[in-house]
Design a protein around this motif. Structure first.
Motif, PDB file in Angstrom:
ATOM      1  N   THR A   1       0.827  -1.198   0.000  1.00 50.72           N
ATOM      2  CA  THR A   1       0.000   0.000   0.000  1.00 50.72           C
ATOM      3  C   THR A   1       0.868   1.257   0.000  1.00 50.72           C
TER       4      THR A   1
ATOM      5  N   ASP B   1       3.824   1.159   2.735  1.00 54.10           N
ATOM      6  CA  ASP B   1       3.570   0.846   4.144  1.00 54.10           C
ATOM      7  C   ASP B   1       4.226  -0.501   4.456  1.00 54.10           C
TER       8      ASP B   1
ATOM      9  N   THR C   1       2.265  -3.704   5.028  1.00 56.63           N
ATOM     10  CA  THR C   1       1.513  -4.307   3.925  1.00 56.63           C
ATOM     11  C   THR C   1       2.413  -4.935   2.871  1.00 56.63           C
TER      12      THR C   1
ATOM     13  N   CYS D   1      -1.414  -1.614 -10.824  1.00 59.57           N
ATOM     14  CA  CYS D   1      -0.461  -1.122  -9.825  1.00 59.57           C
ATOM     15  C   CYS D   1       0.989  -1.146 -10.324  1.00 59.57           C
TER      16      CYS D   1
ATOM     17  N   ASP E   1      -4.063   2.490  -4.917  1.00 63.13           N
ATOM     18  CA  ASP E   1      -3.483   2.649  -3.586  1.00 63.13           C
ATOM     19  C   ASP E   1      -2.370   1.637  -3.352  1.00 63.13           C
ATOM     20  N   VAL E   2      -2.184   0.728  -4.311  1.00 63.97           N
ATOM     21  CA  VAL E   2      -1.174  -0.310  -4.213  1.00 63.97           C
ATOM     22  C   VAL E   2      -0.158  -0.107  -5.329  1.00 63.97           C
TER      23      VAL E   2
END
Length: 141
Positions: free
Chosen positions: A78, A95, A98, A109, A124-125
């Motif tokens: 993430t 993060d 994650t 992604c 978001d990834v």
């Protein structure tokens, strides 16, 4: 000099010599300890980004990648925008809680680090398919 005192003196000399050799060679018990946290650098085409490896298992997996072993190779996690953390000069990071390594992911992604920076990667990834690990460094506390 008594036998006991000579033996103690000899033992001390051996210990001091071993310590000196270890110090001169750069060896120490901590130097051989496996890393429990680290930072991995990945190359994506002509750009690089860094990811915190927050567990001994992630450090071990990254080391296998660096050693050329055939393990899952796509870093996946993430994106946290507005905070570089270990990923300077970018203004985002993955993060660490994650982070995982995948064999395959969706195309949404994938991309260059600059695509995360400029918002081209809207997911978001982040999961750059062509990422290659180039270094692992201890995480500075």
């Amino acid at each position: 000099m008594s036998k006991t005192r000579r033996a103690a003196s000899t033992g001390l000399a051996v210990l001091l010599s071993a310590g000196a050799v270890a110090a001169l060679s750069g060896c120490s018990p901590q130097a051989d300890a496996p890393l429990t946290r680290a930072v991995a650098t990945f190359q994506v085409v002509d750009q690089s980004f860094k990811v915190e490896l927050a567990t001994p298992e992630l450090v071990e997996h990254a080391q296998k990648l660096l050693d050329g072993e055939d393990v899952s190779a796509i870093p996946l996690g993430t994106v946290v925008r507005g905070d570089a953390s270990v990923n300077e000069p970018w203004t985002w990071h993955i993060d660490p809680a994650t982070l995982e390594f995948a064999d395959f992911t969706t195309e949404v992604c994938d991309g260059l680090p600059e695509y995360v920076e400029d918002g081209t990667v809207t997911s978001d990834v982040y999961c750059p398919w062509s990422a290659k690990i180039t270094a692992i460094e201890p995480l500075a506390d």
